[in-house]
Design a protein around this motif. Structure first.
Motif, PDB file in Angstrom:
ATOM      1  N   UNK A 176      77.876  32.809  61.956  1.00 49.84           N
ATOM      2  CA  UNK A 176      76.652  32.581  62.395  1.00 49.84           C
ATOM      3  C   UNK A 176      75.802  31.984  61.557  1.00 49.84           C
ATOM      4  N   UNK A 177      75.749  32.464  60.142  1.00 50.57           N
ATOM      5  CA  UNK A 177      74.917  31.475  59.193  1.00 50.57           C
ATOM      6  C   UNK A 177      75.520  30.352  58.942  1.00 50.57           C
ATOM      7  N   UNK A 178      76.835  30.022  59.001  1.00 48.07           N
ATOM      8  CA  UNK A 178      77.328  28.815  58.779  1.00 48.07           C
ATOM      9  C   UNK A 178      76.972  27.774  59.603  1.00 48.07           C
ATOM     10  N   UNK A 179      77.266  28.379  60.947  1.00 43.09           N
ATOM     11  CA  UNK A 179      77.024  27.474  62.310  1.00 43.09           C
ATOM     12  C   UNK A 179      75.569  27.219  62.435  1.00 43.09           C
ATOM     13  N   UNK A 180      74.475  28.334  62.271  1.00 46.68           N
ATOM     14  CA  UNK A 180      72.990  28.099  62.237  1.00 46.68           C
ATOM     15  C   UNK A 180      72.703  27.051  61.268  1.00 46.68           C
ATOM     16  N   UNK A 181      73.319  26.925  60.084  1.00 48.12           N
ATOM     17  CA  UNK A 181      72.855  26.018  58.946  1.00 48.12           C
ATOM     18  C   UNK A 181      73.426  24.355  59.688  1.00 48.12           C
ATOM     19  N   UNK A 182      74.673  24.517  60.104  1.00 42.67           N
ATOM     20  CA  UNK A 182      75.032  23.279  60.495  1.00 42.67           C
ATOM     21  C   UNK A 182      74.264  22.772  61.605  1.00 42.67           C
ATOM     22  N   UNK A 183      73.966  23.652  62.421  1.00 41.12           N
ATOM     23  CA  UNK A 183      73.276  23.392  63.753  1.00 41.12           C
ATOM     24  C   UNK A 183      71.764  22.869  63.450  1.00 41.12           C
ATOM     25  N   UNK A 184      71.098  23.502  62.362  1.00 41.81           N
ATOM     26  CA  UNK A 184      69.776  23.429  62.036  1.00 41.81           C
ATOM     27  C   UNK A 184      69.610  21.954  61.409  1.00 41.81           C
ATOM     28  N   UNK A 185      70.819  21.614  60.446  1.00 43.50           N
ATOM     29  CA  UNK A 185      70.749  20.480  59.853  1.00 43.50           C
ATOM     30  C   UNK A 185      71.076  19.376  60.891  1.00 43.50           C
ATOM     31  N   UNK A 186      71.947  19.309  61.969  1.00 40.34           N
ATOM     32  CA  UNK A 186      72.227  18.320  62.963  1.00 40.34           C
ATOM     33  C   UNK A 186      70.803  18.287  63.909  1.00 40.34           C
ATOM     34  N   UNK A 187      70.241  19.318  64.101  1.00 38.77           N
ATOM     35  CA  UNK A 187      68.974  19.263  64.931  1.00 38.77           C
ATOM     36  C   UNK A 187      67.673  18.617  64.327  1.00 38.77           C
ATOM     37  N   UNK A 188      67.890  18.854  62.859  1.00 39.81           N
ATOM     38  CA  UNK A 188      66.775  18.055  61.877  1.00 39.81           C
ATOM     39  C   UNK A 188      67.126  16.633  62.058  1.00 39.81           C
ATOM     40  N   UNK A 189      68.298  16.350  61.779  1.00 44.95           N
ATOM     41  CA  UNK A 189      68.676  15.009  61.760  1.00 44.95           C
ATOM     42  C   UNK A 189      68.366  14.132  63.124  1.00 44.95           C
ATOM     43  N   UNK A 190      68.427  14.933  64.291  1.00 43.23           N
ATOM     44  CA  UNK A 190      68.285  14.451  65.586  1.00 43.23           C
ATOM     45  C   UNK A 190      66.521  14.702  65.818  1.00 43.23           C
ATOM     46  N   UNK A 191      65.911  15.616  65.413  1.00 44.75           N
ATOM     47  CA  UNK A 191      64.448  15.355  65.671  1.00 44.75           C
ATOM     48  C   UNK A 191      63.796  14.613  64.994  1.00 44.75           C
ATOM     49  N   UNK A 192      64.056  14.382  63.589  1.00 44.15           N
ATOM     50  CA  UNK A 192      63.152  13.625  62.995  1.00 44.15           C
ATOM     51  C   UNK A 192      63.086  12.136  63.455  1.00 44.15           C
ATOM     52  N   UNK A 193      64.273  11.466  63.834  1.00 43.32           N
ATOM     53  CA  UNK A 193      64.078  10.105  64.557  1.00 43.32           C
ATOM     54  C   UNK A 193      63.251  10.295  65.876  1.00 43.32           C
ATOM     55  N   UNK A 194      63.539  11.433  66.556  1.00 43.12           N
ATOM     56  CA  UNK A 194      62.763  11.662  67.971  1.00 43.12           C
ATOM     57  C   UNK A 194      61.363  11.721  67.703  1.00 43.12           C
ATOM     58  N   UNK A 195      60.768  12.434  66.495  1.00 39.35           N
ATOM     59  CA  UNK A 195      59.498  12.684  66.199  1.00 39.35           C
ATOM     60  C   UNK A 195      58.682  11.376  65.635  1.00 39.35           C
ATOM     61  N   UNK A 196      59.664  10.703  65.006  1.00 41.50           N
ATOM     62  CA  UNK A 196      59.219   9.196  64.303  1.00 41.50           C
ATOM     63  C   UNK A 196      59.032   8.325  65.654  1.00 41.50           C
ATOM     64  N   UNK A 197      59.800   8.403  66.734  1.00 42.14           N
ATOM     65  CA  UNK A 197      59.581   7.643  67.936  1.00 42.14           C
ATOM     66  C   UNK A 197      58.199   8.172  68.872  1.00 42.14           C
ATOM     67  N   UNK A 198      57.985   9.402  68.870  1.00 46.00           N
ATOM     68  CA  UNK A 198      56.762   9.863  69.447  1.00 46.00           C
ATOM     69  C   UNK A 198      55.545   9.457  68.738  1.00 46.00           C
ATOM     70  N   UNK A 199      55.684   9.548  67.304  1.00 47.89           N
ATOM     71  CA  UNK A 199      54.381   9.207  66.836  1.00 47.89           C
ATOM     72  C   UNK A 199      54.212   7.715  66.796  1.00 47.89           C
ATOM     73  N   UNK A 200      55.264   7.011  66.747  1.00 45.52           N
ATOM     74  CA  UNK A 200      55.160   5.396  66.940  1.00 45.52           C
ATOM     75  C   UNK A 200      54.694   5.100  68.396  1.00 45.52           C
ATOM     76  N   UNK A 201      55.063   5.860  69.390  1.00 43.39           N
ATOM     77  CA  UNK A 201      54.665   5.600  70.829  1.00 43.39           C
ATOM     78  C   UNK A 201      53.219   6.034  70.890  1.00 43.39           C
ATOM     79  N   UNK A 202      52.694   7.091  70.057  1.00 46.53           N
ATOM     80  CA  UNK A 202      51.291   7.395  70.068  1.00 46.53           C
ATOM     81  C   UNK A 202      50.588   6.223  69.329  1.00 46.53           C
TER      82      UNK A 202
END
Length: 446
Positions: free
Chosen positions: A163-189
């Protein structure tokens, strides 16, 4: 409800639920198979107990002194053995249901979870056809329970580590996917607000990068269109100012001399007319009309093109405008904060500042029914701040900009500025911000 959760929450909730389900399923399987395994391990010893009791009974029947033989057998038994002799007068034998021996510290809740069945056995011991006790089998399952407990801890630890290993990997993957989406959202704003200068960073998965590239291309197109629009507005305003200048010149050069000639002739008539009589009164009335027409002509010339801005400077021109307002509206207490450094402002920017103040004061005089008003025009760094406020009745609902202020708003936007009309604390505020050095990069604050 699910749609309101963040992306990380939507990712971790199913993962956590799946691991919890795996842990519960592992406990259920352990409970099912562990009990059966314990029963299979103990069954041979139970049969051995029954065989031992049968052999003892045979020996006692053949013995000349069965009591002595039984005592010798009892003394031969190890006190720590699972097989013991229980005399009838000592009462019933204890059961494994009363709680198995647990020297290894296995939690009681785990033992209760396994629901260990009654695995003890008792075989009667007979002498002369009379039952005198039992050979009882009381299995010591502490080692077996400890083994199952260690297995359960290993399973729980494995699930926790996964659970910890999968959660860490999922958190890292989610962050790597969310940061570009957040940049895209801020840019559209930023694009929605009119800021086209900062491009959206291109990072993340290819799908997100393509979206960022399209958004940057859209921003570049909008920046070019915005710049073309401002250039067009500047040209239109320049043409408008040229037309006003030509009209003002015609009024000044043609209508002005005619009015002066009429005034001179009227003065001659007044001087030549007798002191009393209808002719003299008519000449005096004509004289007043000519003077009123000359004043009206000067006001029109002033609104068409305040020529003295270039000669006297913006600050002095605004002060002259305020003095004229005080003469026209003595019932309105007008205060001002006009910076002396306004005189350094020239060209279209100076014209726009003058027009904004002039139009706002005209609205105060015509529509506000105010008792006091305040005009402020100051320079702060590279920004010129203008604010005209009054305590009048405000603006009608749904009619933020009138015709005059709409024209001023177009002028301000052409210079990359902003114009707003607010109602705060029972006062109406016309606020304008203009950059002193107009950028040509496509950014807009309006």
């Amino acid at each position: 409800m699910w749609q309101r959760l963040s992306f990380r929450a939507q990712l971790f909730l199913p993962l956590g639920a799946s691991f919890l389900t795996a842990l519960v399923l592992g406990g259920v399987l352990l409970q099912i198979f562990a009990v059966g395994q314990l029963a299979e391990e103990i069954e041979p010893r139970r049969r051995s107990t029954a065989a031992l009791a049968a052999a003892l009974n045979d020996t006692l029947r053949a013995s000349d002194n069965p009591r002595q033989t039984l005592d010798a057998f009892v003394h031969s038994l190890d006190t720590s053995s699972d097989i013991q002799f229980r005399a009838l007068e000592t009462g019933p034998a204890p059961s494994t249901k009363d709680g198995p021996r647990n020297p290894h510290g296995v939690p009681q809740w785990f033992i209760d979870l396994l629901a260990v069945p009654d695995m003890d056995a008792a075989s009667p011991v007979m002498i002369d056809g009379r039952r005198i006790g039992d050979i009882v089998f009381l299995p010591d399952m502490s080692a077996d329970l400890f083994e199952k407990w260690i297995g359960f801890l290993a399973l729980t630890g494995l699930v926790a580590v996964l659970m910890v290993l999968t959660g860490t990997i999922a958190y890292a993957l989610a962050g790597s996917a969310l940061r570009p989406l957040q940049d895209l959202g801020h840019g559209l704003t930023r694009i929605r607000r009119g800021d086209y200068t900062r491009p959206i960073p291109l990072r993340g998965p290819p799908e997100i990068r393509r979206s960022c590239e399209e958004a940057n291309a859209l921003a570049a197109t909008l920046a070019q269109l915005s710049q073309d629009n401002r250039d067009l507005m500047r040209r239109l305003l320049s043409l408008q100012d040229d037309e006003r200048r030509d009209l003002a010149r015609e009024l000044h050069d043609e209508l002005g001399p005619l009015l002066f000639s009429i005034r001179a002739g009227t003065i001659a008539l007044v001087e030549a007319s007798p002191p009393s009589g209808n002719f003299g009164n008519s000449a005096q009335d004509l004289m007043q009309s000519v003077e009123a027409l000359q004043q009206t002509n000067r006001r029109i010339l002033d609104r068409l093109r305040p020529l003295y801005i270039e000669e006297l400077g913006l600050s002095t021109s605004v002060q002259t405008l305020l003095q004229t307002f005080r003469k026209q509206a003595p019932h309105i207490m007008l205060t001002d904060t006009i910076g002396a450094d306004l005189n350094v402002i020239k060209g279209p920017l100076a014209q726009t500042v003058y027009r904004v103040i002039q139009e706002a004061l005209t609205n105060v005089l015509r529509h506000a029914k105010a008792g006091n008003a305040h005009v402020q025009a100051t320079v702060a760094g590279e920004t010129l701040d203008i604010e005209i406020s009054d305590d009048g009745g405000g603006f009608p609902a749904g009619n933020v900009f009138g015709r005059g202020l709409t024209g001023m708003h177009e002028r301000v936007r052409a210079l990359n500025g902003s114009l707003s009309l607010l109602r705060v604390d029972e006062r109406t505020h016309v606020r304008c911000r203009l950059p002193i050095e107009t950028p040509r990069d496509g950014a807009s604050t309006g």
